[in-house]
Scaffold this motif. Structure first.
Motif, PDB file in Angstrom:
ATOM      1  N   GLY A   1       0.847  -1.082   0.079  1.00  0.00           N
ATOM      2  CA  GLY A   1      -0.147  -0.058  -0.130  1.00  0.00           C
ATOM      3  C   GLY A   1       0.760   1.223   0.054  1.00  0.00           C
ATOM      4  N   ARG A   2       2.111   1.246  -0.371  1.00  0.00           N
ATOM      5  CA  ARG A   2       3.012   2.208  -0.342  1.00  0.00           C
ATOM      6  C   ARG A   2       2.778   3.196  -1.591  1.00  0.00           C
ATOM      7  N   VAL A   3       2.894   4.280  -1.620  1.00  0.00           N
ATOM      8  CA  VAL A   3       2.718   5.249  -2.855  1.00  0.00           C
ATOM      9  C   VAL A   3       4.235   5.390  -3.354  1.00  0.00           C
ATOM     10  N   THR A   4       4.404   5.004  -4.450  1.00  0.00           N
ATOM     11  CA  THR A   4       5.908   5.373  -4.927  1.00  0.00           C
ATOM     12  C   THR A   4       6.141   6.609  -5.856  1.00  0.00           C
ATOM     13  N   THR A   5       4.884   6.888  -6.415  1.00  0.00           N
ATOM     14  CA  THR A   5       4.690   8.279  -7.359  1.00  0.00           C
ATOM     15  C   THR A   5       3.318   8.715  -7.419  1.00  0.00           C
ATOM     16  N   VAL A   6       2.992   9.976  -7.381  1.00  0.00           N
ATOM     17  CA  VAL A   6       1.707  10.307  -7.739  1.00  0.00           C
ATOM     18  C   VAL A   6       1.605  10.821  -9.106  1.00  0.00           C
ATOM     19  N   ALA A   7       2.804  10.545  -9.931  1.00  0.00           N
ATOM     20  CA  ALA A   7       2.730  10.964 -11.338  1.00  0.00           C
ATOM     21  C   ALA A   7       1.907   9.771 -12.074  1.00  0.00           C
ATOM     22  N   GLY A   8       0.982  10.165 -13.065  1.00  0.00           N
ATOM     23  CA  GLY A   8       0.111   9.083 -13.791  1.00  0.00           C
ATOM     24  C   GLY A   8      -1.113   8.603 -12.937  1.00  0.00           C
ATOM     25  N   ARG A   9      -1.342   9.340 -11.679  1.00  0.00           N
ATOM     26  CA  ARG A   9      -2.428   8.777 -10.868  1.00  0.00           C
ATOM     27  C   ARG A   9      -3.651   9.678 -11.114  1.00  0.00           C
ATOM     28  N   PRO A  10      -4.839   8.856 -11.111  1.00  0.00           N
ATOM     29  CA  PRO A  10      -5.880   9.699 -11.427  1.00  0.00           C
ATOM     30  C   PRO A  10      -6.686  10.369 -10.185  1.00  0.00           C
ATOM     31  N   LEU A  11      -5.938  11.570  -9.778  1.00  0.00           N
ATOM     32  CA  LEU A  11      -6.300  12.204  -8.744  1.00  0.00           C
ATOM     33  C   LEU A  11      -7.311  13.202  -8.860  1.00  0.00           C
ATOM     34  N   PRO A  12      -8.159  13.718  -7.845  1.00  0.00           N
ATOM     35  CA  PRO A  12      -9.120  14.721  -8.046  1.00  0.00           C
ATOM     36  C   PRO A  12      -8.563  16.388  -8.148  1.00  0.00           C
ATOM     37  N   CYS A  13      -7.198  16.508  -7.914  1.00  0.00           N
ATOM     38  CA  CYS A  13      -6.644  17.762  -7.688  1.00  0.00           C
ATOM     39  C   CYS A  13      -5.599  17.981  -8.649  1.00  0.00           C
ATOM     40  N   LEU A  14      -5.128  19.258  -8.979  1.00  0.00           N
ATOM     41  CA  LEU A  14      -3.973  19.201  -9.768  1.00  0.00           C
ATOM     42  C   LEU A  14      -2.509  18.728  -8.955  1.00  0.00           C
ATOM     43  N   THR A  15      -1.965  18.291  -9.592  1.00  0.00           N
ATOM     44  CA  THR A  15      -0.844  17.436  -8.802  1.00  0.00           C
ATOM     45  C   THR A  15       0.399  17.701  -9.641  1.00  0.00           C
ATOM     46  N   PHE A  16       1.629  17.843  -8.713  1.00  0.00           N
ATOM     47  CA  PHE A  16       3.288  17.970  -9.295  1.00  0.00           C
ATOM     48  C   PHE A  16       3.837  16.907  -8.660  1.00  0.00           C
ATOM     49  N   ALA A  17       4.598  16.167  -9.396  1.00  0.00           N
ATOM     50  CA  ALA A  17       5.784  15.137  -8.839  1.00  0.00           C
ATOM     51  C   ALA A  17       6.934  15.503  -8.999  1.00  0.00           C
ATOM     52  N   LEU A  18       7.819  15.872  -8.108  1.00  0.00           N
ATOM     53  CA  LEU A  18       9.120  16.436  -8.238  1.00  0.00           C
ATOM     54  C   LEU A  18      10.295  15.219  -7.812  1.00  0.00           C
ATOM     55  N   SER A  19      11.167  15.272  -8.462  1.00  0.00           N
ATOM     56  CA  SER A  19      12.484  14.448  -8.543  1.00  0.00           C
ATOM     57  C   SER A  19      13.586  14.966  -9.237  1.00  0.00           C
ATOM     58  N   GLY A  20      14.752  14.178  -9.344  1.00  0.00           N
ATOM     59  CA  GLY A  20      15.891  14.642 -10.038  1.00  0.00           C
ATOM     60  C   GLY A  20      17.080  13.813  -9.828  1.00  0.00           C
ATOM     61  N   LEU A  21      18.015  14.101 -10.759  1.00  0.00           N
ATOM     62  CA  LEU A  21      19.464  13.068 -10.586  1.00  0.00           C
ATOM     63  C   LEU A  21      19.989  13.338  -9.320  1.00  0.00           C
ATOM     64  N   SER A  22      20.024  14.309  -8.735  1.00  0.00           N
ATOM     65  CA  SER A  22      20.703  14.497  -7.367  1.00  0.00           C
ATOM     66  C   SER A  22      20.562  13.395  -6.412  1.00  0.00           C
ATOM     67  N   LYS A  23      19.249  12.955  -6.292  1.00  0.00           N
ATOM     68  CA  LYS A  23      19.067  11.706  -5.180  1.00  0.00           C
ATOM     69  C   LYS A  23      18.775  10.677  -6.100  1.00  0.00           C
ATOM     70  N   VAL A  24      18.137  10.469  -7.381  1.00  0.00           N
ATOM     71  CA  VAL A  24      17.989   9.190  -7.981  1.00  0.00           C
ATOM     72  C   VAL A  24      19.047   8.503  -8.494  1.00  0.00           C
ATOM     73  N   ALA A  25      20.149   9.317  -8.898  1.00  0.00           N
ATOM     74  CA  ALA A  25      21.501   8.696  -9.329  1.00  0.00           C
ATOM     75  C   ALA A  25      22.480   9.418  -8.511  1.00  0.00           C
ATOM     76  N   GLY A  26      22.368  10.001  -7.689  1.00  0.00           N
ATOM     77  CA  GLY A  26      23.376  10.369  -6.746  1.00  0.00           C
ATOM     78  C   GLY A  26      24.434  11.491  -7.557  1.00  0.00           C
ATOM     79  N   LEU A  27      23.701  12.453  -8.153  1.00  0.00           N
ATOM     80  CA  LEU A  27      24.368  13.237  -9.011  1.00  0.00           C
ATOM     81  C   LEU A  27      24.099  14.690  -8.959  1.00  0.00           C
ATOM     82  N   PRO A  28      24.129  15.154  -7.764  1.00  0.00           N
ATOM     83  CA  PRO A  28      23.827  16.601  -7.510  1.00  0.00           C
ATOM     84  C   PRO A  28      24.381  17.550  -8.362  1.00  0.00           C
ATOM     85  N   GLY A  29      25.924  17.285  -8.807  1.00  0.00           N
ATOM     86  CA  GLY A  29      26.398  18.351  -9.504  1.00  0.00           C
ATOM     87  C   GLY A  29      26.026  18.584 -10.857  1.00  0.00           C
TER      88      GLY A  29
END
Length: 409
Positions: free
Chosen positions: A233-261
């Protein structure tokens, strides 16, 4: 005389912990740093640097067709300037592919690239808020959110994450924090530094609150690839979910690939079609004014995301191992405890109210170990310490003996 904005009037006096750490370092004394959060400084895998060499990747033609001469250069050189407000199509498709492996399929047309999640927050505050409006943020939570909002003339208003629920989300507490100037609710999944994942019931209740009050939902998912254990029952992302409100899912290389620079993040825009399309149209003007993402990193993005699983596996082994060492080092009769969590890069300790967070951190610094106090993250209802689980096993193990000694003294 020149006049400066009050939005940039941040405190400049170092806090006692920073002063003590700087003094120790100036004296050349060793420091076991359990506040280290830079993944590039702790021996984790890095991608092949050839990915960033000119010509290593090829750019797809932009949405506005180039001339013949430009087209020939475009296929061969990462130095050609091909401005795309939302990012190069090939890079956006790479992000859409990554997001689609973690939830419902998403379209690259709904993906926006930026230089960092901090920049993305600035764009969203511009999009959603007028000066003086408020955004609800979790407490405990990451203190940078307050700074980013203030720079846009926006106020943050906390909603508490109850410790009795393991710092999980309480939709009723969110709704109680809404005022007449609230424009958005921000959730971090999993919490930073609490490590609690958003669950399906929590997300649905939160989305219903946002829909009823006409609020946007901002979901910071930078740590969502880093679950330490399995759970239902854990949520991995709200991207692509049919939710009733405006949604924004944020991420990036800094954490996903360990490349903040490398300075590339992404934003997925979702929700009801009319709201999503208007948000994208308005965001295009904001992004077009910045054009902040470099071409080489966009060209390399597919390869960098292909590196991400290797980095994530190594990081998960590191943080799980360090957490196990921490739990094993705690004496059975200790007055402190490790707060349950299920993901992220941090561990939270609940400690006695006396002598308190700052005094304990100063004692640990004197013993050669650096940790962070809970008040940095707006913990309430007790005393807490926050430890990074990123340091090498050797550094983390060496820090455990003085940590346990000072906490049990």
């Amino acid at each position: 005389m020149s006049r400066f904005s009050l939005r940039t009037a941040f405190p400049r006096t170092p806090n006692p912990l920073s002063q003590a750490a700087a003094e120790r370092q100036s004296r050349g004394l060793p420091l076991l740093d359990l506040a280290e959060t830079n993944p590039t400084r702790v021996g984790l895998p890095l991608p092949d640097p050839d990915l960033l060499k000119p010509g290593a990747q090829r750019i797809r033609a932009p949405s506005h067709p180039p001339t013949d001469a430009d087209g020939a250069s475009l296929a061969a050189s990462p130095f050609l300037y091909a401005p795309e407000p939302f990012g190069l199509p090939s890079a956006r498709e790479a992000v859409a592919g990554y997001l689609s492996t973690r939830g419902a399929p998403v379209s690259s047309e709904h993906v926006v690239l930026a230089a960092s999640t901090s920049e993305t927050y600035g764009w969203l505050f511009k999009l959603l808020c007028d000066p003086g409006d408020t955004v609800l943020v979790p407490a405990p939570g990451y203190p940078l959110l307050d700074v980013l909002a203030r720079l846009e003339g926006v106020h943050t208003r906390p909603y508490r994450l109850p410790s009795v629920h393991g710092f999980g989300l309480d939709a009723a507490a969110v709704e109680a924090a809404i005022d007449a100037r609230t424009r958005a609710v921000l959730v971090v999944n999993p919490g930073n530094p609490t490590g609690h994942f958003l669950h399906e019931g929590e997300l649905q209740a939160l989305a219903d609150v946002c829909a009823r009050h006409g609020l946007a939902l901002l979901c910071d998912e930078v740590f969502s690839d880093f679950a330490w254990d399995t759970g239902t029952g854990r949520v991995t992302t709200v991207a692509g979910r049919p939710l009733p409100c405006l949604t924004f899912a944020l991420s990036g290389l800094s954490k996903v690939a360990g490349l903040p620079g490398l300075k590339l993040s992404w934003l997925h825009v979702g929700g009801p079609t009319s709201l999503r399309d208007e948000a994208l149209a308005r965001l295009e003007d904001v992004a077009d004014a910045a054009l902040s993402v470099g071409t080489p990193v966009q060209l390399a993005l597919s390869g960098l995301l292909a590196h991400a699983p290797r980095f994530q596996q190594a990081l998960l082994e590191r943080v799980k191992g360090n957490r196990e060492r921490l739990v094993a080092a705690r004496p059975e009769d200790a007055a402190w405890d490790v707060v349950p969590a299920h993901g992220g890069w941090s561990a939270v300790l609940r400690i006695p109210l006396q002598p308190g967070e700052e005094a304990t951190c100063l004692r640990l610094l004197a013993a050669g170990v650096r940790v962070q106090p809970g008040y940095f993250y707006d913990f309430g209802g007790g005393a807490y310490l926050v430890l990074s689980l990123l340091p090498t096993p050797e550094v983390f193990t060496a820090a455990l003996a003085p940590l346990v000694r000072e906490l049990t003294a």
